[in-house]
Every structure is written in C-alpha cells, then in structure tokens.
Design an enzyme around this catalytic site. Structure first.
Site, PDB file in Angstrom:
ATOM      1  N   GLN A  87       0.819  -1.209   0.000  1.00 51.59           N
ATOM      2  CA  GLN A  87       0.000   0.000   0.000  1.00 51.59           C
ATOM      3  C   GLN A  87       0.853   1.259   0.000  1.00 51.59           C
ATOM      4  OE1 GLN A  87      -3.370  -0.165   2.570  1.00 51.59           O
ATOM      5  NE2 GLN A  87      -3.715   2.026   2.581  1.00 51.59           N
TER       6      GLN A  87
ATOM      7  N   TYR B 134       1.265 -17.031   8.975  1.00 49.72           N
ATOM      8  CA  TYR B 134       0.385 -16.815  10.115  1.00 49.72           C
ATOM      9  C   TYR B 134       0.843 -17.720  11.250  1.00 49.72           C
ATOM     10  CZ  TYR B 134      -2.436 -14.766   6.402  1.00 49.72           C
ATOM     11  OH  TYR B 134      -2.885 -14.015   5.337  1.00 49.72           O
TER      12      TYR B 134
ATOM     13  N   LEU C 177     -12.047  16.911   7.675  1.00 49.12           N
ATOM     14  CA  LEU C 177     -13.467  17.228   7.546  1.00 49.12           C
ATOM     15  C   LEU C 177     -14.068  17.327   8.940  1.00 49.12           C
ATOM     16  CD1 LEU C 177     -16.092  17.409   5.726  1.00 49.12           C
ATOM     17  CD2 LEU C 177     -16.346  14.977   6.202  1.00 49.12           C
TER      18      LEU C 177
END
Length: 534
Positions: A114, A217, A138
């Site tokens: 990302q 994992y 905002l």
C-alpha cells in the site's frame, strides 16, 4: 467564511479515495480530495492487487505504472499457517497468484504494498488535475437541496474553510468519522483482535527452509501474529495480537518484549535481530459492512463501507472496485445524462458483493486462528472465482431472471448474463490480438456476434442522449476476428445476437439472437431504463 465549489468531494486519501479521484478524472470529473494525514501511508498494509483490479487500472492507463512499482516479494507464492516459522506447518492456503489466469483476463496479480501504490495513485491524481488536500480534516457536513456544504480544517495552520459539493464519497477508513456523522450503522462481527505492527531486521533463511512466503500466520502459546517479508532478504514486519480485556495494551510492546515475540514467532530462541521500530499505532482486525452504501448525496466506499480480515487479499481490491463502479455513475449524473436514482444502484450492486467477500475473509481467518481447514473448505470460494465471478443481484442493468442469480459464478464458464463481468475473449483486429476487456474503457459498448449491422443503428439514440456507444462486431463479417471461437459461448448468445456492456465492464443487457423490431427504439428504452432517465 469563503465557500469553494467542487462537483465531488472525496474524504480519505487512501487506496480507495485516490483511486476514486483517478477514475472520476478518467470520466471527466475533477474532484476535490481531503485527507487528514500529511502524506500517503508509510506502512505496507494491503500487499496485493488482484487481476480484476488491475483490469481497472489498465482501463485508465495505469497498469504498467502499478506493475513497475510492485514489491520485491512479487515472486513469492506461499501463504502458510504455522506453529512457528521454523516449526511445523499446519496448512498451506490455496493461492490464486500462482495460477495462470490468461484464459480469464489480460491482467495478472500484482504484489504491491500500500505504501508503494498510494504514491503512484497520488502522482496520477495530480497529473489529471485532482485538487488534493492532504493534512486537511473534515469537521462537519450539511446537506441541502442543492448539494453538501463541508467544513474543512487545515490541520497544519488551523485555518477553516467551506466547500460546496454536489456529492460526497466517504472513503475515510474503517473508523470513518464521516459515516459516523451521517449516522450510518454497520453490522457484522466487529472487532476481532487488536494488533501492533513493528519492523525488524534478521536473517530467516534457515527457518524459511526455501519457502517464498507472502505471509506466515503464526499461532503458538507465546505469540499470535503474522510475519510478512518486506525485501525478501533481511527486512520484515510482524503484526502481533494483544488483548485489552486481559489488561494488555500497545504500551506493553517495548523493544525487549518485541524481541522476545519475534523469536517466539520464528521459533529460534537465540535469533540475532534488530528491532527497527515499535512506534506504529495500534490497529484492529474487524469484520463489518455498512448498513447502506448510499444515503442522499453521500456514497460510502472502501473500508468505510466494509472492513474484513486481511486474508485472501480482498480488502483493498474490493474498495477500489467500489470506486470504479461509482465513478461512471457519478459522472453521468453530474453531466445530466442519467437520473440521480442511478446512484442508488451503487448500494444494491456493491453491498451484496461486500457481504460475501467479508464472509469469505472470515472463513480464511478462522483457519489462521486455528480452525481446521477441512472444517471450512466446503464453504470456501476460491480466489479466482471471488476475483472475477462476483455478480450483482439487481442494479443498473436489465436482468433476465432474478431467480437464477447467484453471488458468484465460475469465471471459466461465465454465464454472460446481465449483472456479471463481461468475459475476456481474445479477438484480433488490424493491429493484432487483444482482449475484449480492452474495449470498455469509456462509454457503453455493444458487441454483436457477426456483422455490426443492423445493431449499429443503436448509436443514434445513444448520441441523442449524449452518450458514447461503440458498436463492434465479433466474428465473421465483424470488426474483429474471434480467433479462439469462444465469443458466443462465453457471452451466451447466438448468431446475430448482441451484448450491451456498461462503462465499468459489466453486462447491462443481451439478446441471444438478432433484433426484432426497431433497434433504435429498443436501445433507447434500455439506456433510459439503465440510467434511470424518466
């Protein structure tokens, strides 16, 4: 207080928000985007973009840019569940990234973190004229008959301003302050586990035993978490669970404690390592879906609309696909070429897909947390089907038989029915072979089995509505040769039949045979129905 104007305000500058800005610009809409953080993400977070999402970036001319920024772990294929990295392997999950999907798509899986993808999207948004305002918060929204008034604050200076937008896209993350302001609830499991992430440097060659992991994992009495490679050499990140109900908190993760946890996860008690950072904010794994994705002039997308465990590489791609579904609809509504009710179809199309995607992520997470793989295998839908085979139950299309709808279908045997993705078929034109997927980047497309006539009469009513409609014949006598002879089968039509494709590459309508009656009148009625023009 001065009041600026924008056609669309996007709240949130992550993958979904930035993608929405790029997709809207592709359709001629220059949005304003606000993001409370000063810059794009510095953490890997999402690590893979699926091939359907790559088709979307391909449509807006970004496929090569995204692939050029892919992660050093792009050749990795293993998703493993282990007691420890050096210990026993409990299960190895099936992974679509190792499969050749060229029969289904011209695109491929792309492993890109990302924090690598967001800057690429930000640069593209700047290039196409998006008004990007990072470090801007905002604070309030008010909706009236003419649009939405948003109160914004520059976090750096404290200066406050107002912006009037016709529509607002809430893409401000799983804890979405905007969704909370709007009073839109969410349902689902909620928070499953709390985590911290930290980076470390170590040589894991021996415990890896030749495996090229995307993620491992780990679940043992000392630690529960995920080991993720950063550079396929010495740099790693580990996500570790902690439990507030047991009095634990992120403050417990001192460098010494982090060292112990890494060694327990790797399974080497004396492993030499360096902890590089322990100051990452705590986060949580959750499973939730918003009760609605559309409320008045507000559209909810990405993690604000649905959040799921990071298993299966579903989260980021689902949000980006939300944005693509929404962009063409917003553009046509803003241009006055579609009725406002078209935006209601965003919710009825995307929310059922989100519900099933969250369910599938939860099944995979159950295995990660210790449930036996065979106990959930019967309910698992493979990644390739989830990537290409999801279908809409109702929406901006003319359905044939709603009773036959299923949330997914086998992409190797596509139905071609309205509400499903237009299948990939290799065709050949003057410049060589290419995919039918590449015919849908702008406007509507009508594909015919054989010569375009008499279906080419459909272009006139589309022009009367201000729409782009390209009519292309596939097969003998058409614009393009059906090199593999699969077009009619994959689209479910016969000689002379036709399929209407939306700007997002989904099928809006089809006729199994040649037209009966006035083509112009037929297509005009269809477009008016699909675009909510009353």
């Amino acid at each position: 207080m001065s009041q600026e104007k924008a056609p669309v305000l996007i709240v949130g500058g992550g993958l979904t928000g930035l993608s929405a800005a790029v997709f809207l610009a592709h359709h001629g809409v220059k949005a304003t985007l606000v993001e409370r953080h000063p810059a794009t993400s510095t953490h890997p977070k999402a690590r893979a973009i699926n091939p359907r999402t790559m088709e979307l970036y391909r449509a807006v001319g970004m496929e090569e840019r995204v692939r050029a920024g892919r992660s050093p772990i792009s050749g990795n294929t293993d998703l493993v569940h282990v007691e420890s990295l050096a210990g026993s392997e409990r299960v190895r999950m099936p992974n679509a990234s190792i499969e050749d999907i060229s029969r289904i798509s011209p695109a491929q899986w792309t492993l890109i973190d990302q924090n690598q993808l967001e800057p690429i999207l930000r640069k593209r948004a700047e290039e196409v004229g998006v008004d990007l305002r990072f470090h801007t918060r905002l604070d309030a929204v008010t909706e009236d008959a003419d649009g939405v008034i948003a109160t914004l604050t520059d976090v750096g200076t404290g200066a406050t301003s107002q912006l009037r937008a016709q529509y607002v896209v809430a893409a401000d993350g799983s804890r979405s302050p905007l969704r909370e302001m709007l009073g839109i609830g969410a349902h689902g499991r909620g928070t499953i586990t709390n985590l911290v992430s930290f980076f470390f440097d170590a040589d894991l060659t021996e415990p890896l035993r030749g495996r090229k992991i995307i993620a491992a994992y780990v679940n043992n009495p000392a630690v529960r978490g995920t080991i993720i490679p950063i550079d396929n050499d010495r740099k790693w990140v580990i996500n570790v669970s902690f439990f507030p109900d047991k009095g634990q908190s992120a403050a417990d993760f001192t460098p010494e404690r982090c060292t112990e946890l890494v060694r327990a996860a790797v399974g080497v008690p004396d492993l030499p390592l360096t902890i590089e950072s322990v100051d990452m904010p705590a986060w949580d794994i959750s499973a939730r879906v918003a009760d609605t994705f559309a409320s008045g002039r507000f559209l909810v997308a990405g993690d604000a609309a649905h959040v799921m465990p990071p298993t299966g590489a579903f989260g980021a791609s689902t949000g980006i696909q939300d944005a693509y579904n929404l962009a063409w609809k917003l553009a046509l509504v803003l241009e006055g070429k579609a009725g406002a009710d078209l935006l209601a179809t965003y919710d009825c199309e995307r929310r059922p897909v989100a519900e099933e995607t969250v369910r599938q992520a939860m099944l995979r997470f159950a295995v990660r947390e210790g449930k036996q793989f065979q106990d959930v295998a019967k309910d698992l839908v493979d990644e390739t089907t989830m990537t290409f085979g999801y279908a809409y139950p109702a929406g901006a299309f003319s359905d044939e038989d709603p009773q036959l709808w299923t949330v997914t279908e086998n992409p190797d045997k596509p139905s071609g029915r309205p509400g499903s993705r237009a299948p990939h078929v290799v065709v050949e034109g003057d410049h060589g072979p290419f995919s039918t997927v590449d015919l849908f980047p702008v406007g509507f497309t009508l594909l015919t089995a054989g010569p375009a006539a008499p279906w080419d009469r459909a272009a006139a009513p589309a022009r009367d509505l201000g729409l782009v409609l390209n009519v292309r014949g596939i097969g003998e006598g058409g614009h393009y040769a059906d090199t593999e002879g699969t077009f009619k089968e994959r689209y479910g039509i016969g000689d002379g039949g036709a399929v209407l494709i939306r700007p997002d590459g989904f099928i809006a309508w089809r006729s199994s045979k040649g037209p009966e009656g006035d083509v112009a009148q037929l297509v005009s009625g269809l477009l008016r129905q699909i675009l909510a023009l009353h």
